[in-house]
Design an enzyme around this catalytic site. Sequence first.
Site, short mmCIF file in Angstrom:
data_model
loop_
_atom_site.label_atom_id
_atom_site.label_comp_id
_atom_site.label_asym_id
_atom_site.label_seq_id
_atom_site.Cartn_x
_atom_site.Cartn_y
_atom_site.Cartn_z
N ASN A 5 41.44 36.41 35.15
CA ASN A 5 40.93 37.78 35.29
C ASN A 5 42.15 38.71 35.37
OD1 ASN A 5 39.75 40.19 36.00
ND2 ASN A 5 39.06 39.50 38.04
N TRP A 6 42.41 39.38 34.26
CA TRP A 6 43.62 40.21 34.21
C TRP A 6 43.45 41.54 34.93
CZ3 TRP A 6 45.22 39.52 28.31
CH2 TRP A 6 45.51 38.16 28.09
N LYS A 7 42.21 41.82 35.34
CA LYS A 7 41.90 43.07 36.06
C LYS A 7 42.43 44.29 35.30
CE LYS A 7 41.71 40.44 40.29
NZ LYS A 7 41.76 40.42 41.74
N HIS A 90 32.06 40.74 40.85
CA HIS A 90 33.37 40.55 41.49
C HIS A 90 33.44 41.45 42.74
CE1 HIS A 90 37.67 40.65 42.21
NE2 HIS A 90 37.74 39.55 41.49
N GLU A 92 35.66 43.23 43.93
CA GLU A 92 36.24 44.56 43.73
C GLU A 92 35.19 45.52 43.19
OE1 GLU A 92 39.57 43.29 41.36
OE2 GLU A 92 40.43 42.36 43.15
N GLU A 162 34.27 33.10 45.68
CA GLU A 162 35.51 33.81 45.99
C GLU A 162 35.39 34.50 47.35
OE1 GLU A 162 37.88 34.94 42.25
OE2 GLU A 162 36.45 36.52 42.60
N GLY A 168 43.61 38.22 46.29
CA GLY A 168 44.81 39.05 46.23
C GLY A 168 45.57 39.14 47.54
N SER A 208 43.51 33.93 45.54
CA SER A 208 44.93 33.56 45.75
C SER A 208 45.28 32.17 45.21
CB SER A 208 45.29 33.68 47.24
OG SER A 208 45.22 35.03 47.65
P1 PGA Z 1 43.58 36.60 43.00
O1 PGA Z 1 42.23 37.23 42.44
O2 PGA Z 1 43.78 35.31 42.29
O3 PGA Z 1 44.63 37.61 42.68
O4 PGA Z 1 43.38 36.42 44.46
C1 PGA Z 1 41.14 36.43 42.18
C2 PGA Z 1 40.03 37.28 41.64
O5 PGA Z 1 40.00 38.46 41.95
O6 PGA Z 1 39.18 36.80 40.88
#
Ligand code: PGA
Length: 244
Positions: A5-7, A90, A92, A162, A168, A208
């Site tokens: 997931n490159w966000k 997700h 976020e 998650e 993150g 992470s």
């Molecule tokens: P991260 O993000 O690996 O940077 O913790 C995971 C995600 O948001 O899917």
Amino acid sequence: MIVGNWKMNLNTKQSLTLIERLDIHIPSVRSKIVLCPNFVALNAVAEKLKNNSKFVLGAQNINDNDEGAFTGEISGPMLKGLAKYVIIGHSERRILFSEDDEIIAKKVAAAIRNNIRPILCVGENTHQRQEGLARRTVMDQLEEDLSEIIPSEAVKITIAYEPVWAIGSGLNAEPHDVEKMALDIYRFLVNKYGNETADKIKILYGGSVNGDNARAYLDINNINGLLVGGASINYKTFAKICQF
Ligand code: PGA
């Protein structure tokens, strides 16, 4: 299955460069690798991957409507034929864009309707974990988010567990806790859709994940892959994770 997931990182040129590097550093694939760039890069990346069987394309979001007056949004029919997968729910998006389980359920249905496979993210926050509500939270999310999905459609879904506090943050979930949750998720799926269907639904861990801890998560019972954020835009780390 490993999902990157490159966000909201990498412009189109940088996305194409990353793919070239991954292609070199991943000489052969052992798992399904799904790359999720931003919407603007999606077309160029799809073009680049045309004759490449190592990587599959995913999107990071989808609107629950197929068309209409929804300024700035991207719909299933627009993604159809371009993205094979789409990340939905997700944390976020749940937290920063106020997406609740009702809208997430509609997005899951929109993806299925448009022949795009949903990667549905669920997970508890710090408070819920501390209060002993982690399992309840995840089960409630699954119940609501999958409310419109029947068994024949469920086989197309991937669940990503998650924990919000692990995303993150560099704080890793304990493999033991992930194993417990993965079993609960699997049991939920058996209960809702039956053994045969549940066995076809992949469960991923995310939060992470890096080159040092990926192996430990992949070894967990009922975990069939990883959803990688930050480490997925570093070609050396991601290539390493993809080859475990
Ligand atoms: P991260 O993000 O690996 O940077 O913790 C995971 C995600 O948001 O899917």
